[in-house]
Motif scaffolding. Structure first.
Motif, PDB file in Angstrom:
ATOM      1  N   UNK A  59       0.822  -1.217   0.000  1.00 43.68           N
ATOM      2  CA  UNK A  59       0.000   0.000   0.000  1.00 43.68           C
ATOM      3  C   UNK A  59       0.855   1.266   0.000  1.00 43.68           C
ATOM      4  N   UNK A  60       1.890   1.293   0.807  1.00 44.63           N
ATOM      5  CA  UNK A  60       2.759   2.459   0.915  1.00 44.63           C
ATOM      6  C   UNK A  60       4.208   2.041   0.725  1.00 44.63           C
ATOM      7  N   UNK A  61       4.955   2.832  -0.017  1.00 39.46           N
ATOM      8  CA  UNK A  61       6.370   2.528  -0.212  1.00 39.46           C
ATOM      9  C   UNK A  61       7.157   3.822  -0.377  1.00 39.46           C
ATOM     10  N   UNK A  62       8.416   3.757  -0.027  1.00 38.56           N
ATOM     11  CA  UNK A  62       9.328   4.891  -0.180  1.00 38.56           C
ATOM     12  C   UNK A  62      10.182   4.655  -1.419  1.00 38.56           C
ATOM     13  N   UNK A  63      10.273   5.660  -2.273  1.00 39.31           N
ATOM     14  CA  UNK A  63      11.070   5.589  -3.488  1.00 39.31           C
ATOM     15  C   UNK A  63      12.298   6.475  -3.302  1.00 39.31           C
ATOM     16  N   UNK A  64      13.470   5.921  -3.583  1.00 38.02           N
ATOM     17  CA  UNK A  64      14.702   6.682  -3.411  1.00 38.02           C
ATOM     18  C   UNK A  64      15.556   6.607  -4.665  1.00 38.02           C
ATOM     19  N   UNK A  65      16.338   7.634  -4.875  1.00 35.44           N
ATOM     20  CA  UNK A  65      17.291   7.665  -5.979  1.00 35.44           C
ATOM     21  C   UNK A  65      18.453   8.550  -5.561  1.00 35.44           C
ATOM     22  N   UNK A  66      19.656   8.087  -5.821  1.00 36.87           N
ATOM     23  CA  UNK A  66      20.848   8.862  -5.496  1.00 36.87           C
ATOM     24  C   UNK A  66      21.904   8.609  -6.568  1.00 36.87           C
TER      25      UNK A  66
END
Length: 82
Positions: free
Chosen positions: A38-45
């Motif tokens: 349902x909920x997720x954190x998206x990261x990019x570096x």
């Protein structure tokens, strides 16, 4: 250097899909998929290091993190420009 962080929310409650072949009447089937988080954190570096003589080293990391799953990927590049 660069970085991004985002939040994703999915409203899918029933991941089934009914499919059929138009040229074959009565040949239908149901596909059951996995229920996404349902909920997720998206990261990019990412980072880029420019060296002498037109050489650059580039690295990138992408990730998706949820309560019961995580997906991540990384890429590395060596670039030479003349």
């Amino acid at each position: 250097m660069r970085a991004r962080v985002a939040w994703a929310h999915d409203w899918v409650s029933d991941p089934t899909l009914a499919a059929l072949f138009q040229t074959l009447p009565g040949a239908s089937f149901v596909v059951n998929g996995a229920t996404p988080a349902k909920n997720s954190a998206l990261t990019s570096a990412g980072a880029e290091l420019r060296l002498a003589n037109g050489v650059a080293l580039i690295g990138k990391f992408d990730g998706e993190f949820a309560s019961h799953s995580s997906t991540y990927a990384g890429t590395g590049t060596v670039r030479y420009t003349w």
